[in-house]
Enzyme design. Structure first.
Site, short mmCIF file in Angstrom:
data_model
loop_
_atom_site.label_atom_id
_atom_site.label_comp_id
_atom_site.label_asym_id
_atom_site.label_seq_id
_atom_site.Cartn_x
_atom_site.Cartn_y
_atom_site.Cartn_z
N GLU A 1 -3.06 -5.50 -11.94
CA GLU A 1 -1.72 -5.14 -12.22
C GLU A 1 -0.73 -6.28 -11.81
O GLU A 1 0.22 -6.33 -11.31
CB GLU A 1 -1.31 -3.85 -11.18
N HIS B 1 -2.03 -0.37 4.64
CA HIS B 1 -0.83 -0.71 5.11
C HIS B 1 -0.87 -1.57 6.57
O HIS B 1 0.29 -1.87 7.08
CB HIS B 1 0.15 0.50 5.31
#
EC number: 2.1.1.14
Length: 758
Positions: A485, A696
């Site tokens: 991406e 995260h």
């Protein structure tokens, strides 16, 4: 009429706090520099509100990471594993937020969940039986005093004790009722300290009050606040709610001696009805949320005026304010230099909403709104025909039938077909989609947007990144690959840029969690796909390897939920318009030879109505079909994946199964794999990939840690239905930690496979 603000964006006009904290995480600045810069930001924000004539300005709405994390520190509810690291105050704070992996120790971050029906994330408190709640932090006091030195009177804001207790995770035998008195005493101590320095108003945020509450919940709320309010000092207490109405506890709230109550009249569908039915005490202020704090469209002053006229029939003690904190909208339109005026005129960001409050505070005091130019100019805007209407797209929606939402082959039959075609090992390994956005990737995008390189050079650079990414994944040993991406700035904005009907901001950043900011696109008109979006990059990636490469798309519900939606048509209409566009892209990917297509619905639960009775009538009845619309035309050989993250999905697990995907990956590591029991209890049919490590956090999971997670999963999930993947996309992570983590993931999977096959 007086005005107030519940909370203001923290990052700054140019995301100053984000960039400063990221330097701190890299060791490039120290805590004192953060403290000085943050003080300047707070000063700027208070002065901005003061200069716009806001009467009730908030302090302590600023945070280095998250308001709930600040509340954890305030209450001294810091779990022992973080204390034992021996770090300084700031180090301990960020260890809870991001995890910690150094010589002092290795701990995971606290769990992170969505803040009600927003894209903001909060840190989940963890309370164990040995935890002694007490007043620890002086932050609310200190920030009030900062503002006072500037000559600005503020109301310190703290997340209320009831919301804290309801959202906490309990690790021992003790539950919320066992901590309630200690928590109440902390808030009481805080009010007494505020009284000593002259604080006039304190704001306790209790958004949990707009959710479905039991009699036990309401009793707990009353016990907490009776203890606080019956013993408090002279500081006036504002009970602030938002995101809905108080239908379960309106009378109980009004019976308690609060000095002010904040009620949301935008999302609170029954707020006006409750007010009229039960009245409002004459001895307190009604802080009325009458302009949207979550959307970016200008308020219709005529509608606001009618609402205030109705409220005035019950009480004249009114303060006007946004419906919730302005944390959820961008900072200012002044930073939008390229946006056309014909579009820009419709919008109001945080700074502009202050101006709206200023204008409304004057207009609403008049008996004739039309006497004000601000009112008449506002009304002209709502009489103009909206741009980008598309009758053909609207007709497509009207022509949809039940068959447009169904695949022709049952999932169990597709599963057998796909296993034979792909011949993947048990526990196939993959990632969620994105790979780290390195400095080179970001520079390529920046140069193209600035016109410094042409499209051909840009595309060639992207393909070079993809080639390296495919080789890296093959070297690591992953089974199903992704293209990385590298062409995408954001999983929603990228698609919005390729769909007609969207408009975009240059600097419309909104905090999602910590230093992570997103720039939601704006649905301005009817949505149409005019050209292929991902086909070229996906087919190029597949040409580089014999392993399957997933085509990566964002689903219609997530695109809708992570955009600023229109207010002139329904959410259903927007979701289906986007669904048709994504369906066209899915069909072209399949025709181009892409056999696995992932349609991410990371935000499926995000806009689920807060009240369960409205789940179907106002959301799931279009959200599930909108996803099914995307893949209803593909062949049984094509495997459809989706991904969901950072919400509690247990309550809608059957509806998720009804998406009729072939494989679903979930966030699971921060929530300690709690979802896997729900999968078993509901006989979940779809193949699943619960995340085995948290992306995260910068910490690298050990092989042993992942092996243990897989062993737990296999107690609840059939080995033939289990996939192995991280929690979420890897875009925000550094490349070295990503490579090391994925190598450990593959090593752990091989160990577990060998045990299963042995």
């Amino acid at each position: 009429m007086k005005s107030g603000v519940i909370g203001f964006p923290r990052m700054g006009r140019n995301r100053e706090l984000k960039f400063l904290l990221e330097k701190y995480f890299k060791g490039e600045v120290v805590g004192d520099e953060i403290s000085k810069a943050s003080k300047k930001l707070r000063s700027d924000h208070w002065n901005l509100q003061s200069n716009q004539g806001i009467d009730y300005i908030s302090s302590n709405d600023f945070s280095y990471y998250d308001g709930m994390l600040d509340t954890i520190v305030l209450l001294n509810a810091i779990p022992s594993q973080y204390r034992e690291l021996g770090l300084d105050e700031l180090g301990t704070y960020f260890a809870m937020a991001r995890g910690y992996q150094e010589k002092q120790g290795d701990v995971r971050a606290l769990a992170m969940k969505k803040w009600f029906n927003t894209n903001y994330h909060y840190m989940v408190p963890e309370l164990d039986d040995d935890m002694a709640i007490s007043l620890l932090s002086k932050k609310p006091i200190e920030e009030y005093q900062e503002a006072k030195k500037l000559g600005i009177e503020t109301k310190p804001v703290v997340i209320g004790g009831f919301t804290f207790l309801k959202l906490a995770r309990y690790l021992g035998k003790k539950k919320a009722e066992d901590f309630v008195d200690e928590v109440a005493d902390v808030y009481l101590s805080l009010l007494n300290e505020m009284n000593q320095i002259g604080v006039k108003w304190a704001q306790f945020d209790e958004p949990i009050l707009v959710t479905d509450l039991s009699e036990k919940d309401i009793a707990l709320f009353k016990r907490l606040y009776e203890r606080i309010l019956n013993n408090k000092s002279n500081v006036k207490v504002l009970l602030q709610t938002y995101f809905g109405d108080l239908r379960d506890c309106y009378d109980e709230v009004m019976e308690l001696p609060f000095n002010g109550v904040g009620i949301d009249f935008i999302e609170g569908k029954k707020s006006l009805e409750l007010l009229k039915k039960s009245g409002f005490p004459s001895d307190r202020l009604l802080f009325s949320g009458i302009i949207s704090g979550k959307n970016i469209w200008k308020s219709n002053y005529s509608n606001v005026n009618r609402l205030i006229l109705e409220i005035r029939k019950v009480t004249s003690n009114i303060v006007i304010q946004p419906s919730c904190s302005l944390l959820h909208v961008p900072f200012t339109l002044d930073s939008e230099f390229d946006m056309k005026d014909e579009v820009k005129q419709y919008f109001s960001f945080a700074t502009e909403k202050l101006k709206e409050l200023q204008e409304l505070s004057i207009i609403l005091e008049s008996n004739d709104c039309r006497a004000f130019a601000e009112y008449t100019n506002n009304q002209k805007l709502f009489q103009v025909k909206r741009l980008y209407e598309d009758e053909e797209v609207r007709q497509q929606i009207e022509n949809l039938t039940e068959e447009d939402f169904k695949r022709n082959t049952k999932r169990i039959e597709r599963e057998g077909i796909q296993k034979e075609i792909f011949s993947l090992p048990i526990l196939p390994t993959t990632t969620i989609g994105s790979f780290p956005q390195t400095a080179e990737v970001k520079a390529n995008r920046s140069k193209y947007r600035k016109g410094e390189i042409d499209k051909n050079t840009y595309d060639n650079n992207i393909k070079s990144f993809i080639k390296d990414c495919i080789k890296l994944q093959e070297d690591i040993g992953l089974d199903v690959l992704v293209h990385g991406e590298y062409e995408r700035n954001d999983m929603v904005e990228f698609f919005g840029e390729n769909l007609k009907g969207y408009v975009f901001t240059e600097n419309g950043w909104v905090q999602s969690y910590g230093t992570r900011c997103v720039k939601p696109p704006i649905i301005f008109g009817d949505i149409r796909r005019e050209k292929p979006i991902t086909v070229e990059y996906s087919t190029y990636a597949q040409s580089l390897t014999n392993k399957p490469v997933k085509g990566m798309l964002t689903g219609p519900v997530t695109i809708l939920n992570w955009s600023f939606p229109r207010e002139d048509i329904t959410l259903r209409a927007m979701a289906l318009q986007i669904g048709i566009a994504i369906q066209e892209e899915v069909n072209e990917l399949e025709a181009a030879g892409i056999q696995i297509i992932q349609i991410d619905e990371a935000a499926l639960k995000e806009k689920l109505p807060i009240r369960k009775q409205e789940w179907y009538s106002e959301y799931l009845d279009f959200a599930i079909p909108a996803f099914r619309l995307c893949h209803s035309k593909v062949q049984p050989e094509t495997q459809i994946h989706t991904h969901m993250c950072y919400s509690e999905f247990e309550e809608i697990i059957k509806e998720i199964d009804n998406l009729d995907a072939d494989v679903i990956s979930f966030e699971a590591s921060r929530s300690k794999l709690s979802i896997i029991q729900a999968l078993k209890d509901n006989n979940f049919e779809t193949e699943v990939g619960p995340g085995v490590y948290d992306i995260h956090s910068p910490r690298v999971p050990s092989v042993e840690e992942i092996v243990d997670a897989l062993k737990v999963m296999l107690t609840k999930i059939d080995k033939n239905k289990l996939w192995v993947n991280p929690d979420c996309g890897l875009k925000t992570r550094g490349l070295p930690e990503t490579v090391e983590s994925l190598k450990n993931l593959v090593k752990a999977t091989k160990i577990v496979r060998n045990n299963l096959e042995g």
